[in-house]
Design an enzyme around this catalytic site. Structure first.
Site, short mmCIF file in Angstrom:
data_model
loop_
_atom_site.label_atom_id
_atom_site.label_comp_id
_atom_site.label_asym_id
_atom_site.label_seq_id
_atom_site.Cartn_x
_atom_site.Cartn_y
_atom_site.Cartn_z
N GLU A 231 -11.73 2.96 6.32
CA GLU A 231 -10.58 3.19 7.20
C GLU A 231 -10.49 4.69 7.47
OE1 GLU A 231 -6.03 1.57 7.59
OE2 GLU A 231 -6.53 2.71 5.79
N GLU B 58 0.82 -1.21 0.00
CA GLU B 58 0.00 0.00 0.00
C GLU B 58 0.86 1.26 0.00
OE1 GLU B 58 -3.48 2.15 2.72
OE2 GLU B 58 -2.26 0.55 3.57
#
Length: 253
Positions: free
Chosen positions: A233, A136
């Site tokens: 998130e 990521e």
């Protein structure tokens, strides 16, 4: 569209088994977490079994304060692989299908070589249990000096590594800050994406305000055939239950 509660931020004041049950009660379709290692896997597995939710992903350990991961740190390969193995063992124990391998704060060719070698280890080990490895890009404001910051950098590493179970975590919050142009990036990178996460930009709050129109983003995801839960998130800024109005608005897209 279906949604996953990231329990690193949502219901973060509760033990993980309680947070899983809260996410189920709130209508989430799945859960994901950051670092569950202080909780016995059996307790997590029981909560997942009781609720019928799947744990989509968890992270490798961050290392020492400020390191933000180990996989791209030259000379720390043994620690990095221990962290990868621990994450995959925990994932197997709770039926979690993906592990995010955190790169850490590093730069240069040595860091990339270490990262690639550790990803080779992670992907080979994950393949044996049918798991996916995620990487990521993180933005330079929240994660200064992080090795992986751009989607094209991540895509190059994924393609050149050649592992079918190595995928991109496409976090709309981080990539909007670093790159923008998310519509084109989602469409171009669709074959490499293993998970998508959302939050408001720039404050990382609930995805119902800020500079990203998530109604549009959900439409783009639907258009590329995305059929897995999207990870919420974000920082709720109070009680998680009070921050969930966005989910009703986006679920029908």
């Amino acid at each position: 569209m279906r949604f996953s509660a990231n329990l690193g931020f949502l219901w973060a004041d509760r033990p993980l088994p309680e947070a899983i049950r809260a996410a189920h009660a709130a209508g989430f379709d799945a859960v994901e977490c950051h670092w569950p290692y202080d909780t016995p896997p059996a307790a997590i597995a029981a909560a997942l079994r009781d609720t019928g939710l799947e744990m989509l992903s968890l992270n490798t350990l961050r290392g020492q304060p400020g390191e933000n991961g180990l996989a791209a740190l030259p000379g720390r390969e043994a620690e990095a692989r221990d962290a990868i193995d621990r994450a995959l063992d925990y994932a197997a124990a709770i039926g979690c299908g993906a592990v995010h391998v955190m790169a850490g704060v590093a730069q240069g060719s040595g860091a990339e070589a270490a990262f690639r070698a550790n990803l080779d280890h992670a992907c080979a080990r994950a393949a044996a249990q049918g798991a996916t490895i995620l990487i990521e890009p993180l933005n330079r404001h929240d994660a200064p000096g992080y090795f992986l910051q751009h989607s094209d950098q991540a895509a190059r590493i994924i393609v050149e590594a050649g592992h079918p179970n190595l995928r991109l975590m496409f976090d709309c919050y981080h990539l909007q800050i670093m790159e923008g142009d998310l519509t084109r990036r989602l469409r171009a990178l669709a074959p490499l994406i293993g998970h998508v996460q959302i939050a408001a930009v720039p404050d990382r709050g609930p995805p119902d305000h800020g500079e990203l129109d998530y109604r549009h983003i959900m439409g783009v995801l639907a258009g590329i055939g995305w059929d897995r839960p999207v990870g919420a998130e974000y920082r709720p800024g109070g009680l998680t239950e009070d921050s969930l109005g966005w989910m009703t608005a986006l679920r029908g897209i």
